[in-house]
Design a protein around this motif. Structure first.
Motif, PDB file in Angstrom:
ATOM      1  N   TYR A  39      -1.624   8.019  -9.355  1.00 33.17           N
ATOM      2  CA  TYR A  39      -2.310   8.147  -8.070  1.00 33.17           C
ATOM      3  C   TYR A  39      -2.684   6.789  -7.480  1.00 33.17           C
ATOM      4  CZ  TYR A  39      -2.544  13.025  -9.430  1.00 33.17           C
ATOM      5  OH  TYR A  39      -2.208  14.306  -9.815  1.00 33.17           O
TER       6      TYR A  39
ATOM      7  N   LYS B  26       3.189  11.620   1.568  1.00 35.74           N
ATOM      8  CA  LYS B  26       3.353  12.812   0.743  1.00 35.74           C
ATOM      9  C   LYS B  26       4.026  13.911   1.548  1.00 35.74           C
ATOM     10  CE  LYS B  26       0.651  16.294  -1.791  1.00 35.74           C
ATOM     11  NZ  LYS B  26      -0.719  16.742  -2.140  1.00 35.74           N
TER      12      LYS B  26
ATOM     13  N   THR C 225       0.844  -1.189   0.000  1.00 38.22           N
ATOM     14  CA  THR C 225       0.000   0.000   0.000  1.00 38.22           C
ATOM     15  C   THR C 225       0.882   1.242   0.000  1.00 38.22           C
ATOM     16  OG1 THR C 225      -1.774  -1.130   1.194  1.00 38.22           O
ATOM     17  CG2 THR C 225      -1.791   1.272   1.225  1.00 38.22           C
TER      18      THR C 225
ATOM     19  N   ALA D 294      -3.639  11.558   3.584  1.00 33.53           N
ATOM     20  CA  ALA D 294      -4.419  11.385   2.357  1.00 33.53           C
ATOM     21  C   ALA D 294      -5.524  12.437   2.219  1.00 33.53           C
ATOM     22  CB  ALA D 294      -5.034   9.984   2.326  1.00 33.53           C
TER      23      ALA D 294
ATOM     24  N   LYS E 144      -1.222   7.959  -0.557  1.00 29.25           N
ATOM     25  CA  LYS E 144      -1.656   8.783  -1.677  1.00 29.25           C
ATOM     26  C   LYS E 144      -0.596   9.843  -1.986  1.00 29.25           C
ATOM     27  CE  LYS E 144      -5.404  11.737  -3.327  1.00 29.25           C
ATOM     28  NZ  LYS E 144      -6.685  12.393  -2.971  1.00 29.25           N
ATOM     29  N   GLU E 145      -0.104   9.834  -3.228  1.00 29.98           N
ATOM     30  CA  GLU E 145       0.944  10.739  -3.701  1.00 29.98           C
ATOM     31  C   GLU E 145       2.240  10.606  -2.897  1.00 29.98           C
ATOM     32  OE1 GLU E 145      -0.286  14.713  -4.988  1.00 29.98           O
ATOM     33  OE2 GLU E 145      -2.325  14.161  -4.359  1.00 29.98           O
TER      34      GLU E 145
ATOM     35  N   THR F  99      -2.654   3.653  -5.236  1.00 34.22           N
ATOM     36  CA  THR F  99      -2.204   3.357  -3.866  1.00 34.22           C
ATOM     37  C   THR F  99      -2.037   1.860  -3.635  1.00 34.22           C
ATOM     38  OG1 THR F  99      -4.502   3.392  -3.101  1.00 34.22           O
ATOM     39  CG2 THR F  99      -3.243   5.454  -2.937  1.00 34.22           C
TER      40      THR F  99
END
Length: 416
Positions: free
Chosen positions: A131, A169, A68, A363, A71-72, A133
């Motif tokens: 994008y 991120k 996993t 996220a 996100k980003e 995940t």
């Protein structure tokens, strides 16, 4: 993007230049928990951050594990061993990973990664990956019938060890370190008291602080150390041999090489080597230095590079334990080791004051606390003991190290 074959695995040998492989034990004193990877993508087991052990694939068999990605966020995978690897979308249709390009020729080592969209470090990424995940780690056996394989070693046998971490991120990536902060620096040689024994275990390196250390290097063996480097700091290291004052002249010509790795085990220095002449006691020096540890270095382009090459610069992005691997071997390929030990001096310098690290974003866009310092890299924040039990925990990336049980080899060739 293609599978990339590996010629050897981390541990048994680091070969910089010609000569016989250097060996090092890599098995931890405690066996990590086992996980059975799947041969079907649909039920691939989830790899959580931490250390795992699994069976190596053979032949054309593919093994799958789910990872996993925040996100980003970023994912990196370092693999040592004669297996192929890539990071794909969950359905396996798109290869999302890119390879690290090294300044020195390296066989038996690959480092693949998936960066956030619009990353300078990863200039191309399929739209389906930008994008995504839910990703898939794919390991594939390597054998002589695989015409696409560049592996020069036997297929991996026995269990593989896999260590996993991820990076969320960044709130603000920042800019690369300027060229005037990348100029070569040399760790000074200082007088030493007593003798230091360096580990030959890559996962249990000897912890060193800045200073000089008298050591005996064993040709055909690795010498492995780790040094704490904080945000904004630079690492410099040098190795002097034969150590002045030892009056030692090797009975054969030797290659002396040193290479540095980041907490992710990404190369960060380009490596350096020197030639020691037979029956000559004149001290020679091999040196390395890194750029400042700066999350913005991942955005560096070729034009941003100074004395530190752009490929090495882009991976000096995480504070933590930085690793030094020293290797001595006969300069003639295939020559038998006749030198029992080589008196040397290892010099370490950490330049600059440590600063605060970057901020991270969850996220949903809210601020996310950075993981504690003892999860930044192997062995904790300031620990000086064995690193067994915690493998390469890096805030900056997902790191997967596949280590063939027993001994494995990393083959590094010195610069042309």
């Amino acid at each position: 993007m293609r599978f990339r074959a590996l010629a050897a695995a981390l541990g048994a040998a680091v070969l910089l230049g010609s000569g016989v492989p250097a060996s090092a034990e890599t098995q931890p004193s405690t066996t990590p928990p086992s996980i059975k990877l799947s041969t079907a993508r649909g039920d691939a087991p989830q790899l959580q951050p931490g250390l795992h052990q699994t069976t190596a694939p053979t032949g054309q068999t593919e093994h799958y594990a789910a990872i996993t990605r925040p996100k980003e966020g970023s994912v990196t995978v370092a693999i040592f061993g004669s297996v192929n690897a890539e990071i794909t979308t969950k359905d396996g249709e798109s290869d999302c990973s890119s390879d690290v390009s090294l300044n020195n020729d390296v066989t038996g080592y690959t480092f693949v990664y998936v960066d956030p969209p619009n990353s300078e470090r990863q200039s191309y990424q399929p739209d389906k990956c930008a994008y995504a995940t839910d990703l898939l780690l794919v390991l594939k056996g390597s054998d002589d019938s695989d015409s696409s394989s560049s592996s020069s070693s036997e297929p991996a046998k026995g269990p593989l060890q896999i260590a996993v971490t991820v990076e969320p991120k960044l709130e603000k990536v920042g800019s690369p370190s300027p060229k005037d902060q990348q100029k070569d620096i040399t760790a000074p040689s200082k007088s030493t008291d007593g003798q230091t024994t360096l580990s030959d275990k890559l996962i249990e390196p000897t912890t060193l602080a800045p200073g000089s250390y008298a050591v005996d290097l064993k040709p055909g063996k690795l010498a492995v150390a780790r040094v704490r480097v904080g945000w904004g700091q630079r690492l410099a290291a040098s190795v002097d041999a034969p150590r002045n004052g030892s009056n030692f002249a090797p009975p054969q010509s030797l290659d002396l090489a040193v290479v540095a790795f980041s907490p992710q085990w990404a190369p960060v220095d380009g490596s350096d080597s020197t030639y020691l002449y037979k029956e000559e006691s004149t001290e020679k020096k091999a040196t390395i230095s890194t750029a400042p540890v700066n999350p913005g270095n991942r955005q560096a382009s070729y034009d941003d590079a100074g004395d530190v090459g752009s490929n090495d610069l882009t991976w000096t992005t995480v504070a933590g334990w930085y690793y030094l691997v020293v290797r001595v071997s006969p300069s003639e390929e295939g020559e038998k080791v006749t030198t029992d030990k080589l008196p040397a001096r290892v010099n370490i310098a950490v330049e600059g004051s440590a600063s605060d690290g970057p901020a991270y974003v969850a996220a949903d866009g809210s601020a996310q606390a950075a993981p504690p310092a003892n999860e930044m890299s192997q062995g904790g924040e300031t620990g000086s003991g064995s690193s067994t039990g915690t493998i390469l925990r890096v805030v900056g990336s997902v790191l997967v190290i596949a280590v063939a049980a027993g001994v494995v080899t990393l083959l590094l060739r010195r610069r042309a």
